[in-house]
Design a protein around this motif. Structure first.
Motif, PDB file in Angstrom:
ATOM      1  N   LEU A 188       0.836  -1.204   0.000  1.00 42.76           N
ATOM      2  CA  LEU A 188       0.000   0.000   0.000  1.00 42.76           C
ATOM      3  C   LEU A 188       0.868   1.250   0.000  1.00 42.76           C
ATOM      4  O   LEU A 188       0.607   2.199  -0.757  1.00 42.76           O
ATOM      5  CB  LEU A 188      -0.922  -0.015   1.226  1.00 42.76           C
ATOM      6  CG  LEU A 188      -1.812   1.219   1.417  1.00 42.76           C
ATOM      7  CD1 LEU A 188      -2.753   1.383   0.221  1.00 42.76           C
ATOM      8  CD2 LEU A 188      -2.605   1.119   2.711  1.00 42.76           C
ATOM      9  N   ILE A 189       1.899   1.267   0.839  1.00 39.37           N
ATOM     10  CA  ILE A 189       2.790   2.432   0.893  1.00 39.37           C
ATOM     11  C   ILE A 189       3.482   2.650  -0.456  1.00 39.37           C
ATOM     12  O   ILE A 189       3.558   3.778  -0.962  1.00 39.37           O
ATOM     13  CB  ILE A 189       3.833   2.244   2.011  1.00 39.37           C
ATOM     14  CG1 ILE A 189       3.155   2.287   3.376  1.00 39.37           C
ATOM     15  CG2 ILE A 189       4.918   3.318   1.924  1.00 39.37           C
ATOM     16  CD1 ILE A 189       4.071   1.976   4.531  1.00 39.37           C
ATOM     17  N   ALA A 190       3.976   1.557  -1.042  1.00 38.49           N
ATOM     18  CA  ALA A 190       4.666   1.673  -2.333  1.00 38.49           C
ATOM     19  C   ALA A 190       3.725   2.173  -3.423  1.00 38.49           C
ATOM     20  O   ALA A 190       4.108   3.025  -4.246  1.00 38.49           O
ATOM     21  CB  ALA A 190       5.256   0.318  -2.730  1.00 38.49           C
ATOM     22  N   SER A 191       2.490   1.666  -3.434  1.00 37.91           N
ATOM     23  CA  SER A 191       1.529   2.089  -4.461  1.00 37.91           C
ATOM     24  C   SER A 191       1.150   3.550  -4.295  1.00 37.91           C
ATOM     25  O   SER A 191       0.997   4.283  -5.279  1.00 37.91           O
ATOM     26  CB  SER A 191       0.282   1.200  -4.415  1.00 37.91           C
ATOM     27  OG  SER A 191      -0.372   1.317  -3.164  1.00 37.91           O
ATOM     28  N   ILE A 192       1.007   4.009  -3.039  1.00 38.23           N
ATOM     29  CA  ILE A 192       0.667   5.407  -2.791  1.00 38.23           C
ATOM     30  C   ILE A 192       1.813   6.321  -3.233  1.00 38.23           C
ATOM     31  O   ILE A 192       1.591   7.340  -3.903  1.00 38.23           O
ATOM     32  CB  ILE A 192       0.358   5.629  -1.298  1.00 38.23           C
ATOM     33  CG1 ILE A 192      -0.951   4.933  -0.912  1.00 38.23           C
ATOM     34  CG2 ILE A 192       0.254   7.119  -0.986  1.00 38.23           C
ATOM     35  CD1 ILE A 192      -1.243   4.972   0.566  1.00 38.23           C
ATOM     36  N   MET A 193       3.036   5.968  -2.870  1.00 38.50           N
ATOM     37  CA  MET A 193       4.178   6.788  -3.247  1.00 38.50           C
ATOM     38  C   MET A 193       4.358   6.821  -4.760  1.00 38.50           C
ATOM     39  O   MET A 193       4.631   7.883  -5.342  1.00 38.50           O
ATOM     40  CB  MET A 193       5.437   6.236  -2.584  1.00 38.50           C
ATOM     41  CG  MET A 193       5.423   6.280  -1.069  1.00 38.50           C
ATOM     42  SD  MET A 193       5.295   7.958  -0.409  1.00 38.50           S
ATOM     43  CE  MET A 193       6.883   8.626  -0.882  1.00 38.50           C
ATOM     44  N   LEU A 194       4.198   5.679  -5.408  1.00 37.86           N
ATOM     45  CA  LEU A 194       4.351   5.621  -6.859  1.00 37.86           C
ATOM     46  C   LEU A 194       3.265   6.423  -7.557  1.00 37.86           C
ATOM     47  O   LEU A 194       3.544   7.169  -8.506  1.00 37.86           O
ATOM     48  CB  LEU A 194       4.323   4.161  -7.329  1.00 37.86           C
ATOM     49  CG  LEU A 194       4.523   3.920  -8.831  1.00 37.86           C
ATOM     50  CD1 LEU A 194       5.879   4.456  -9.270  1.00 37.86           C
ATOM     51  CD2 LEU A 194       4.395   2.445  -9.162  1.00 37.86           C
ATOM     52  N   SER A 195       2.022   6.288  -7.089  1.00 39.76           N
ATOM     53  CA  SER A 195       0.920   7.039  -7.685  1.00 39.76           C
ATOM     54  C   SER A 195       1.116   8.536  -7.501  1.00 39.76           C
ATOM     55  O   SER A 195       0.887   9.329  -8.422  1.00 39.76           O
ATOM     56  CB  SER A 195      -0.407   6.609  -7.058  1.00 39.76           C
ATOM     57  OG  SER A 195      -0.652   5.238  -7.276  1.00 39.76           O
TER      58      SER A 195
END
Length: 326
Positions: A188-195
């Motif tokens: 979730l953290i990685a997807s939020i940062m990437l988005s």
């Protein structure tokens, strides 16, 4: 108190720092809830109880983000009036884009709550030990010799009591659940940062505004937001004092010029960007071009305007936000 307010004002001016402060406070609140409030019931209510602590506070934080956003109330004020210009297709499209920008900011706190909660694993452990999905329970208990007992007593594992299974088996199941929770948290953290990175890059790549002018624009909006609050409070105080003085003294009221309802409406709409203009806000446009004639009053860069406007660049989403206040 004044020092704390100064810190908050500084954090608000620095967008990234403000988001970091919100995330930090949210993470701290989650830790307090997890250690002092959350107690898994170790019963058939495990799933509902765990999901309630995982998702309901996130929903509350999301709604709070909408409530504290000035742009939300700019969108909603007057929208239900009969014949409102805001119900036109072009206005609805602009409002939808503004709502997406508000949602992106409002998602910071709830996303942080869910991510930190998944990394700690307490809520997920409690929830997953209360599921009624047979296939998942079988997979969770694995090939243990007491597989049937494991599935039947799974809801007791978070409490470490009321189960006759060996402690090693219980710990193995809980470690598996905690690992799953932490994997989901990091994803979730990685997807939020990437988005966030991709959206910011896209907004900057398509920006018609230069980097330095964008910094100046942000500074102007912040100062205008601060000053309009102080000027409004000062003018309201003068008007109230004039009325009370006239009432108690029984004298005619002094003349005080107050903007009309139309004037307030013209500066209260959402800003719409026009590449040929050099106005930094609806107030700026009104002061320089909106007071000449009654016809010019219609030419306001807001969602209530009848004049065609360019699509507002994503990098200018801060223009109508001002500060997080009603």
């Amino acid at each position: 108190m004044d020092k704390f307010k100064t810190v908050l004002d500084f954090a608000h001016k620095q967008t990234n720092l403000g988001f970091g402060l919100v995330a930090l406070l949210t993470a701290g609140g989650e830790q307090v809830f997890s250690s002092a409030v959350f107690k898994c019931p170790c019963s058939d209510l495990n799933f509902l109880y765990g999901m309630a602590f995982l998702l309901v506070p996130a929903l509350a934080l999301l709604l709070l983000g909408y409530i504290l956003s000035r742009k939300t109330w700019k969108l909603l004020t007057g929208v239900c009036l009969p014949g409102s210009a805001r119900c036109r297709l072009r206005s609805v499209t602009a409002a939808a884009a503004a709502l997406l920008q508000v949602s992106a900011v409002a998602m910071v706190a709830p996303s942080t709550w869910i991510a930190v909660a998944l990394l700690s694993g307490n809520y997920y452990e409690c929830s997953m030990t209360g599921t009624n999905v047979t296939a998942f329970n079988r997979l969770l208990c694995g090939a243990k010799s007491s597989r049937v007992s494991c599935q039947q007593q799974l809801h007791r594992f978070p409490c470490a009591t009321g189960s006759d299974l060996p402690k090693v088996d219980r710990d193995d199941v809980l470690l598996t659940l905690r690992a799953q929770s932490q994997i989901l948290g990091w994803l979730l953290i990685a997807s939020i940062m990437l988005s966030s990175l991709m959206l910011n890059c896209l907004a900057r790549c398509t920006s018609p505004i230069s980097y330095q002018q964008l910094k100046f624009w942000r500074a102007y909006i912040q100062e205008e937001s601060n000053l309009i609050n102080s000027y409004s409070a000062k003018h309201a105080k003068e008007l109230a004092e004039r009325n009370l003085k006239s009432f108690f003294a029984g004298t005619p009221p002094e003349d005080i010029v107050t903007p009309s309802s139309k004037d307030w409406e013209k500066i209260s709409g959402l800003y719409k960007f026009r590449s040929k203009d050099h106005y930094y806000s609806t107030l700026h446009r009104y002061v320089e071009s909106g007071q000449e004639t009654d016809r010019a009053l219609i030419k306001m860069g807001s969602i209530i305007s009848n004049e065609p406007a360019d699509n507002t660049p994503a990098v200018l989403g801060f223009v109508d936000e001002g500060r997080m206040a009603l």
